[in-house]
Each structure stands twice: as C-alpha cells, then as structure tokens.
Design an enzyme around this catalytic site. Structure first.
Site: not given
Ligand code: ARG
Length: 274
Positions: A63, A88, A133, A162, A256
């Site tokens: 990612d 991550r 998040r 997000h 993203c």
């Molecule tokens: N797979 C990543 C996650 O779930 C995607 C992140 C996408 N980034 C964003 N800025 N929305 O964390």
C-alpha cells in the site's frame, strides 16, 4: 496554480490483506497495469506544470503507493503518519526518513493518524477525519504543530474510511463531499462552513470519485465519477479524468497516490527512484 507532490511507484503493489471493504485478496491484481495507470497520473501532473518527487517503494509494503497517507506537510513542517494497521506500520518511518533526508522539519506522531488521508488543508484550516482510522488525539497534535484550527469530522461508513475518500478540497474556500459518509453533526458542520459546496451523489462516492486532487482550477478525479465531473465543471472547475481502476482494488484513487508537499523552500527536488 503549480503544486509540489510526492509519489511512490506501485512496484510492489498487491492486495494481500483486507483493511478496508474494497480490498479482496482473492481478486487478481495486475501490477503492470497498476504501474501504467500510476505512470499516466504522474505524467499528467508534470504536464499540468506540477513538480513531483518520488520516494523509493519498499518491498513488502503493497500500500506504499498511497503516498497521501505517508505524512501531512504544511508550511514546510512534516507531521509523520502512524498507521492503525500493523500491515502498513513501516510506511510511516519510510516517509518520515525521506522528508528528513530532504531537509524538512520532521515531527514523529504520538497518535494514530494516516497523513493526508485524514488531514486535509483547506485554506487556513485543516479538515480532519476520525472514527475509522485517525484518532481524535491526532487532530489536537496537528493543531498544536501547525498552529492552524483543526475541524474534526466523524466518518461513519467503513467504505469511506479516510476523509479523502469522502471529501475533496477544491480551493481555499470550497470543497466537494458526500454527506452520507459523515455523522449528522459533521454534515451540519460542513453545510455551515461550505454552503456552496459540490455535494456528490452516492454513485460518485461509490467509485471513489471524491478521491480527487485539485490545484484550485483543475481537478484530477477517477474517470468513473462522471456526474461529479459535470458538477465540478458547472462550478467553474476543470475536471481531468484518469483511469485508476487497478488501484481502486486496494480502495485507492488519484488523491491516495498523491501527497502534497507545501511551503518548503531550499532543498533540490529528489530524483530517488525516478
Ligand atoms: N489499502 C489502503 C488502506 O486501506 C488504501 C489507502 C488509500 N489512501 C487514501 N489516502 N485514502 O489503507
């Protein structure tokens, strides 16, 4: 207006785990296609007159292409990311060390925050997502570091995990957003602050159309978000559609992939990984 961005080539892109509802590890991912779509986005920014720095992708961090989550950079100050999911976690230090190597004023975070995924500069203020998040405590941390008012917004739909999946900053005083991603109180906050906002449809949101990058005039957005493109054009913005279907499999889009680097003078741009 010309902007400076940081991006990360999706060399090691994959969907091997599920941390948002878009990610299905059983569905095939075409890495070559992801790289091609990313390269189109990168070249598009250059053709629009923007500067793009590149950070080296790290094996085992699929990612990492989603550079927006790597940090928040305002007035040359870098607020590091601290990821919610262990998958991550190593991206935070990788991005912070890129900024340190390039002479920025870096600050490691004490609280969970996923960079510009949830912290979006809008004129003088920072619009900040929480609930899925980024922790609310990180909003306070960002407010102290940047000395800018942080407006906390509650995200309530796991598909819009997000803030940058549900809201786009279009200019210093306007945004586009999908109300259904926010709690009732946060919807009211947005209506109060942005009576002239572009209100996106559920269909626009579901193709991650709000994961868009505006330079104040031109708005780079997923090509599937056709109604949103029309709505932006009617407000005087120029929609610039891009196909990011492969990155969408990880729940990502143009924004993203794009970390905005603001207000730094001095160090030469890095060619790392170019
Ligand atoms: N797979 C990543 C996650 O779930 C995607 C992140 C996408 N980034 C964003 N800025 N929305 O964390």
């Amino acid at each position: 207006m010309s902007r400076r961005y940081l991006m990360c080539r999706p060399t090691h892109f994959a969907v091997d785990y599920t941390i948002n509802p878009w990610m299905d590890p059983t569905a095939p991912v075409d890495v070559e296609r992801a790289v091609a779509q990313w390269t189109t986005l990168y070249e598009l920014y250059l053709s629009l007159g923007h500067t793009v720095d590149l950070i080296d992708p790290v094996p085992g961090l699929p990612d990492m292409v989603f550079a927006a989550n790597g940090a928040t950079v305002v007035d040359g100050k870098v607020y590091g990311a601290q990821f919610r999911h262990p998958e991550r976690a190593d991206e935070g230090p990788a991005y912070l060390s890129w900024f340190a190597r390039n002479g920025f004023d870096v600050h490691a975070a004490k609280n969970v925050n996923e960079g510009e995924g949830d912290l979006l500069l809008a004129g003088e203020v920072i619009l900040a997502g929480t609930g899925l998040r980024t922790e609310h405590a990180a909003h306070l941390e960002a407010q102290e570091l940047f000395g800018r008012p942080v407006i906390s917004l509650q995200l309530v739909d796991p598909r819009y995990y997000h803030l940058d999946t549900a809201l786009t900053v279009l200019s210093h005083d306007n945004i586009a957003y999908y109300p259904g991603a926010f709690s009732p109180g946060s919807q009211e906050v947005l209506r109060r602050l942005y009576p002239d906002a572009v209100v996106a449809t559920a269909e626009d949101a579901a193709v991650l159309g709000l994961n868009a990058v505006s330079d104040g005039d031109r708005v780079v957005l997923p090509s599937a978000a056709t109604a949103l493109a029309g709505a932006l054009a009617s407000k005087g913005f120029q929609p610039v559609p891009v196909d990011v279907s492969e990155l969408h499999k990880a729940g990502g889009g143009p924004k993203c992939c794009t970390l905005e680097v603001r207000g730094m003078t001095g160090p030469e741009r890095s060619e790392e990984g170019a």
